[in-house]
Design a protein around this motif. Structure first.
Motif, short mmCIF file in Angstrom:
data_model
loop_
_atom_site.label_atom_id
_atom_site.label_comp_id
_atom_site.label_asym_id
_atom_site.label_seq_id
_atom_site.Cartn_x
_atom_site.Cartn_y
_atom_site.Cartn_z
N VAL A 1 -4.14 3.48 -4.93
CA VAL A 1 -5.01 4.31 -5.43
C VAL A 1 -5.74 3.95 -6.54
O VAL A 1 -6.64 3.86 -6.96
CB VAL A 1 -4.67 5.98 -5.18
CG1 VAL A 1 -5.95 6.18 -6.08
CG2 VAL A 1 -5.50 6.36 -3.61
N GLN B 1 -0.12 6.21 -4.51
CA GLN B 1 -0.73 6.36 -5.51
C GLN B 1 -0.63 4.92 -6.20
O GLN B 1 -1.87 5.05 -7.37
CB GLN B 1 0.33 6.96 -6.54
CG GLN B 1 0.21 8.60 -6.06
CD GLN B 1 1.56 9.58 -6.94
OE1 GLN B 1 2.17 8.79 -7.83
NE2 GLN B 1 1.83 10.83 -6.46
N ARG C 1 -7.81 0.43 -6.85
CA ARG C 1 -8.88 0.38 -5.98
C ARG C 1 -10.04 1.09 -7.04
O ARG C 1 -11.24 0.52 -7.53
CB ARG C 1 -8.87 1.54 -4.74
CG ARG C 1 -10.15 1.94 -4.54
CD ARG C 1 -10.31 3.49 -3.93
NE ARG C 1 -9.80 4.11 -4.96
CZ ARG C 1 -10.77 5.75 -4.22
NH1 ARG C 1 -10.20 6.27 -3.67
NH2 ARG C 1 -9.21 6.63 -5.40
N ASN C 2 -8.90 2.50 -7.80
CA ASN C 2 -10.00 2.41 -8.77
C ASN C 2 -10.29 1.77 -9.85
O ASN C 2 -10.72 1.33 -10.85
CB ASN C 2 -8.91 3.20 -9.46
CG ASN C 2 -9.10 4.79 -9.03
OD1 ASN C 2 -10.06 5.34 -7.37
ND2 ASN C 2 -8.15 6.17 -8.85
#
Length: 106
Positions: A88, A85, A91-92
């Motif tokens: 992620v 998580q 990355r966002n």
């Protein structure tokens, strides 16, 4: 506090701005000798290793291995989930930063 990742990101942004200003990437100063891609790849490898370890422990537990207990399995599965998580979210943030830079007027 470890600021190598932030320093690396700033170095990459400086290099990009110099390229945009017409200077070559070779004229840009090195950002502490650490490459952003290498740092990101290392983080991805660590997340992948955590997930593989957790899956292996879960498989061993379900196979009836007496050396593996349910508490360790659950803790490792949660650690792997949290690290995924977090990756992620990183990355966002990188995608958002890239989009912001691409939408800047020149």
């Amino acid at each position: 506090m470890d600021t190598r990742g932030i320093d690396q990101m700033l170095g990459e942004l400086r290099a990009s701005s110099q390229v945009a200003a017409g200077k070559t990437a070779q004229d840009a100063p090195a950002a502490g000798g650490v490459e952003f891609g290498a740092v990101l790849q290392n983080a991805l490898d660590q997340v992948s290793a955590a997930q593989k370890e957790a899956q292996g422990m879960a498989k061993d537990f379900s196979a009836g291995d007496p050396n593996v207990n349910i508490q360790d399995v659950m803790v490792n599965l949660q650690k792997a989930n949290l690290s995924f998580q977090q990756m992620v979210q990183v990355r966002n943030k990188l995608v958002t930063a890239y989009q912001d830079i691409m939408n800047m007027p020149v």
